[in-house]
Design a protein around this motif. Structure first.
Motif: not given
Length: 294
Positions: A97-116, A204-211
């Protein structure tokens, strides 16, 4: 006078196999995100016209042809082409969703011990909470201030991680194909000193596939859970976890098949076996005990 825009901190790798409609919908959502996040689509041996449609409708997307269905290991091809420090993963039926990746990058920038970082997943048109996220929110491991609880695993299609952590851990192990493939990668990342966290403010949005081939996936989940235990747990712990895994497999016939499937790879497992140290085993024990208690 303004200079050139800063390079993107996060790229997006999308894995797809014969789900043309789903991946095109996902790409429309990702293309509409703010920011300039490179998008890499791994064509995991598609036999329909997925690749042609992606190239035609999204010329800015980097299409990577695996040449065959590599299962989860197809993501490795995408990460190898990423030049940003962080990589976010999508399946072809999920999108950030909008803004999620920017916020995730901010968190990872601020916490070098976090990998995932694992995102909070909203499912379907009613955006209901994914039960897996409710379980992650109850993690008994320490809470990382400003982020969320620490984990010992993550969900492959709903996370963002450091590219170097992914590559140092070796990415997804090709023999797994699909089904619980992230468990081994998670253990290898934490064994190298990286932390994993649930960050509910990332969505993150999940629309489960039928396939979906549910029968194949169920079979692979059982085999891969046994393989992961045999690859990384000390013998006493591997035996206990194997028995616990088999108890969750419905039906005697399916349990026998899971054992047969797993034992067929014993030589390969023995070659790649690297048991975790006692501190990480204790963390796993705490997580499993909390899950068993409900």
């Amino acid at each position: 006078m303004t200079g050139p825009p800063p390079p993107p901190r996060a790229s997006i790798v999308v894995l797809t196999h014969n789900r043309r409609g789903e991946v095109l919908r996902t790409l429309r959502r990702l293309a509409a995100l703010p920011g300039d996040h490179p998008i890499l689509v791994v064509d995991n041996g598609c036999t329909d016209d997925t690749a042609l449609r992606v190239q035609r409708e999204f010329p800015g997307v980097l299409l990577i042809r695996a040449g065959a269905n590599l299962g989860a290991a197809g993501r490795n091809l995408g990460v190898q082409r990423v030049v940003s420090p962080y990589v976010a993963f999508c399946d072809d039926d999920t999108w950030w969703v909008p803004g999620a990746l920017e916020r995730a990058a901010d968190i990872l920038d601020a916490h070098p011990d976090i990998a995932v970082l694992n995102a909070r997943i909203s499912v379907g048109g009613d955006e209901r909470a994914d039960p897996a996220c409710e379980a992650m929110a109850r993690s008994p491991l320490p809470f990382i201030a400003g982020v969320g609880p620490e984990l010992m695993g993550f969900m492959a299609g709903a996370c963002i991680m450091r590219v170097d952590a992914f590559l140092r851990a070796g990415g997804y192990w090709k023999p797994f194909f699909i089904g619980g493939e992230e468990a081994l990668l998670a253990l290898d990342i934490v064994a190298q000193g990286g932390r994993i966290a649930y960050a509910p403010e990332l969505r993150l949005h999940h629309w489960p596939s039928l396939a979906r081939d549910r029968s194949l996936r169920s079979r692979m989940l059982a085999r891969n859970a046994l393989w992961t235990a045999w690859l990384r747990l000390p013998a006493w712990m591997a035996i206990g976890h194997s028995l616990s895994t088999l108890r969750r497999v419905p039906g005697c016939r399916a349990r026998v098949r899971a054992c047969r499937d797993a034992l067929a790879g014993w030589r390969l497992i023995r070659e790649h076996r690297r048991p975790l140290d006692s501190a990480l085993c204790e963390k796993l024990r705490i997580v499993w005990s909390a899950a068993a208690d409900g």
